[in-house]
Each structure stands twice: as C-alpha cells, then as structure tokens.
Design a protein around this motif. Structure first.
Motif, PDB file in Angstrom:
ATOM      1  N   GLN A 181      71.109  60.950 -47.712  1.00  0.00           N
ATOM      2  CA  GLN A 181      72.546  60.767 -47.883  1.00  0.00           C
ATOM      3  C   GLN A 181      73.198  62.013 -48.464  1.00  0.00           C
TER       4      GLN A 181
ATOM      5  N   VAL B  89      78.359  59.462 -47.393  1.00  0.00           N
ATOM      6  CA  VAL B  89      78.696  58.198 -48.052  1.00  0.00           C
ATOM      7  C   VAL B  89      79.514  58.453 -49.315  1.00  0.00           C
TER       8      VAL B  89
ATOM      9  N   SER C  35      78.945  71.052 -41.841  1.00  0.00           N
ATOM     10  CA  SER C  35      78.721  69.779 -42.533  1.00  0.00           C
ATOM     11  C   SER C  35      79.196  69.829 -43.972  1.00  0.00           C
TER      12      SER C  35
ATOM     13  N   MET D 130      69.425  65.651 -40.967  1.00  0.00           N
ATOM     14  CA  MET D 130      70.498  64.697 -40.716  1.00  0.00           C
ATOM     15  C   MET D 130      70.666  63.777 -41.925  1.00  0.00           C
ATOM     16  N   LYS D 131      71.884  63.755 -42.454  1.00  0.00           N
ATOM     17  CA  LYS D 131      72.177  62.904 -43.599  1.00  0.00           C
ATOM     18  C   LYS D 131      73.428  62.083 -43.316  1.00  0.00           C
ATOM     19  N   GLU D 132      73.442  60.892 -43.883  1.00  0.00           N
ATOM     20  CA  GLU D 132      74.620  60.041 -43.758  1.00  0.00           C
ATOM     21  C   GLU D 132      75.611  60.372 -44.862  1.00  0.00           C
TER      22      GLU D 132
ATOM     23  N   SER E  69      82.676  63.460 -36.763  1.00  0.00           N
ATOM     24  CA  SER E  69      81.940  63.711 -35.516  1.00  0.00           C
ATOM     25  C   SER E  69      81.760  65.210 -35.330  1.00  0.00           C
TER      26      SER E  69
ATOM     27  N   ASP F 150      84.058  50.003 -38.600  1.00  0.00           N
ATOM     28  CA  ASP F 150      82.748  50.599 -38.823  1.00  0.00           C
ATOM     29  C   ASP F 150      82.786  51.289 -40.178  1.00  0.00           C
TER      30      ASP F 150
ATOM     31  N   LYS G  32      80.484  52.981 -41.618  1.00  0.00           N
ATOM     32  CA  LYS G  32      79.738  54.236 -41.671  1.00  0.00           C
ATOM     33  C   LYS G  32      80.661  55.404 -41.353  1.00  0.00           C
TER      34      LYS G  32
ATOM     35  N   GLY H  46      79.636  58.675 -40.972  1.00  0.00           N
ATOM     36  CA  GLY H  46      79.001  59.512 -39.961  1.00  0.00           C
ATOM     37  C   GLY H  46      77.782  60.224 -40.512  1.00  0.00           C
ATOM     38  N   GLU H  47      76.998  60.797 -39.618  1.00  0.00           N
ATOM     39  CA  GLU H  47      75.824  61.585 -39.968  1.00  0.00           C
ATOM     40  C   GLU H  47      76.008  63.008 -39.479  1.00  0.00           C
TER      41      GLU H  47
ATOM     42  N   LYS I  82      86.069  58.604 -40.089  1.00  0.00           N
ATOM     43  CA  LYS I  82      84.901  58.830 -39.238  1.00  0.00           C
ATOM     44  C   LYS I  82      84.754  60.321 -38.945  1.00  0.00           C
TER      45      LYS I  82
END
Length: 347
Positions: A21, A67, A147, A63-65, A102, A49, A51, A53-54, A100
């Motif tokens: 995360q 949060v 990111s 790859m991390k989510e 992307s 949704d 979430k 995103g990752e 969100k």
C-alpha cells in the motif's frame, strides 16, 4: 511458545500488508483564510468503487494500492479540524462521487497519469442541506516519477476543492439528505427551465436565474448591429433607461429560443433529455488560457495551500494539456445545472 508464534505471524501479516500500500498523507492545511464559519467537516462517500487505484512505486516498480490511512471521512474530518481550530456555526458536508487514478502512456522517461475527481459540498443546517460547490473533472500529470507525483497531489486536489468551497455562497433552497444521493437529478426535476416546454423571453445574468426562469424584471429590448449580433438590452421605463451590455448577459431568450454568451459570441442553446447544450468545442467557446495550473507539493509552512511548497508539479485539467478534438470538430457541450460551467467530458 504458541503466543510468540501468534505475535510473529501477526507482525509478518501487518508488514506484508502495508508493503502493498501507498498511504495518502496530509499536505498543508484546509484552513479557511476568510474566517471559519464551519465547525466541522463530514464526508459522505458515494463512490461506487472505493479503490483509488494501483500504481508502480520505487526503482523496482512495485505495484501498490493507493489508500487513505483510515476511512476517507475520518481522514478529511480530522485534517479539517486540525486546520481550523476556531469553531463555527455550521457543518460542512463533502459528498465524494469519484476518486480514481489511472496510468497512461510513457513518452521517453516520462509517464502520464490521470486522477478522476468528482465531489460536491453542502452547508448543513439542522436536517437540511444547501449546495455550495461541485467539481467533476480529470486532472492529468506527466512525470518520470509519476506514481509519487500522483499520491502527493491527491491531497492538493482536495485542498484546492476545499479552498474554492470556502468562497462560495450557499444556494437559497435547501434539501433533505435523500436529495444528496443524486443532487443533479433533483435540481433538474425542480428546475423550471427543464420542466417547462417554453422558455421565458428576457435577459438572464447568471445560471441560477436561467434555470429558475426568472429573467431581469421589466421590458428589455435587444439592440443588435447590422449583422444581427446583440450589443445590449435596453429598458425604458418612467423616463429612465437601464442598459445591460452583451458581456453582462449569461443567456438571453428571444421568441422562446435561448442564446448563450461565449468567447465566439452568442451561440444557440439547445435542449435534449440530458440537458441544455451548445454545439462547439473548448477553443471555440472559451478564450485561450494557460495550459497548466501549477500548485506546490511538499510540507513546509506557508504558501498558497498552507505549505505546499517543496517543488512545483503541473496539474492539468483534461483538455488543457491536449485537446483530443481538432479545431474544426464540434460536439455537444452541456451546461452544468449546478454550477453553470461547461462540461467538456465528451472531448
């Protein structure tokens, strides 16, 4: 021995879980520079949704989510309280519709990414709510450390939204909490401009008067040049003339047909089941503007957003960085019933 193993297992689980995360952190503050009239902030999370995103982080592109450290309500309400120590009279409510991220294309060393953000704010009085502000857009970024840039700027986007909210006056009408589920549909269902088949002739100085169908009082006559372009509206009553220039008009309606003031002059305003719209594009409707809105990110004290001042990162609302439509291409551009702003989401 069994207890030690249990503790070890829990520790390993927590470490492995947190490694997947990336936590959103507060940046700067949410203080109201003009004096706090809101004693608290509450968040109604309506995201379909939850979430965010990752995205890939670090040199190894793990790859991390993305949060929040806790629920979005707890995170923002605590951030607001820490930023505004003096209590006010009213409660401020933020309805979060979308958040969100992307990843886009990579060009050389830089990668593109978007943050799709949609939220509304309301002033709460007892059991009723009065609309303040809405933002529904996509912010675009381009950076070699994309990111990290996105995570740092999510709280900046929220801070910009809140700062704008503080400047807005609540609308006159109030609604019950049920209307907040789909406030836009509620407004349309209770707007005379949407309900009535025929629009009232006259001059409208803002979007609220147009959607409520309350033109300026009196018999205004439109004055036009030899090309038929409206120059002004003139009212002659009791020996006194009152003039409204074309630049002051939001919309005028003549013989039941509406015309919206744009950078290219007055354009015919059409209506369908989705709402009121013009045929055009961003470049045709709006004047040329700077493509980037720069805000700071970081954690030092002071600055436009309460200390976001380590390094400048460009935030672009979609369509400013690059317009996907060619100059001669046109589409339906709708007028937002909540703000009177243009909706360029189809571009």
């Amino acid at each position: 021995m069994k207890k030690i193993l249990q503790i070890t297992f829990v520790f390993i689980f927590i470490v492995s879980f947190s490694q997947g995360q990336e936590i959103i952190k507060e940046r700067g503050n949410l203080s109201n520079p003009k004096g706090n009239i809101y004693k608290s902030l509450a968040v109604i999370d309506q995201r379909e949704d939850k979430k965010i995103g990752e995205m890939p982080f670090g040199d190894n592109k793990e790859m991390k989510e993305i949060v929040f450290p806790t629920t979005v309500d707890n995170f923002l309400s605590q951030w607001y309280t820490e930023s505004n120590h003096k209590g006010g009279k009213h409660e401020l409510v933020l309805v979060l519709k979308r958040l969100k991220t992307s990843i886009g294309e990579t060009d050389g060393k830089e990668t593109e990414a978007d943050v799709d953000f949609s939220a509304q704010t309301f002033l709460k009085e007892g059991d009723n709510y009065r609309f303040l502000y809405k933002k529904d857009t996509v912010y675009s970024f381009k950076n070699k450390n994309i990111s990290e840039v996105v995570v740092k700027n999510i709280p900046v986007i929220i801070a910009m939204f809140m700062k704008k909210t503080y400047t807005m006056k609540p609308v006159e009408g109030s609604v019950a909490i049920d209307a907040l589920t789909d406030y836009e549909s509620y407004v349309k269902a209770n707007s005379d401009a949407y309900k009535n088949e025929q629009l009232k002739d006259g001059v409208y100085l803002n979007y609220i008067s147009f959607f409520n169908q309350t033109p300026e009082l009196g018999n205004y006559v439109l004055e036009k040049n030899n090309r038929g372009q409206v120059l002004r509206a003139v009212k002659d009553e009791n020996g006194k003339k009152d003039k409204i220039s074309a630049n002051e008009m939001f919309i005028y309606v003549e013989n039941g047909k509406a015309y919206k003031k744009t950078y290219s002059g007055f354009l015919e305003l059409n209506k369908n089941e989705k709402g009121f719209y013009l045929i055009g594009n961003r470049g045709f409707i709006l004047p040329v503007r700077n493509s980037a809105v720069f805000v700071s990110v970081g954690g030092s004290a002071g600055g436009m957003y309460g200390g976001l001042a380590v390094g400048l990162v460009g935030i672009f609302e979609r369509g400013f960085r690059q317009n996907k439509m060619k100059k001669d291409e046109k589409t339906e551009v709708y007028i937002d019933p909540l703000t009177g702003e243009y909706d360029f989401s189809d571009e």
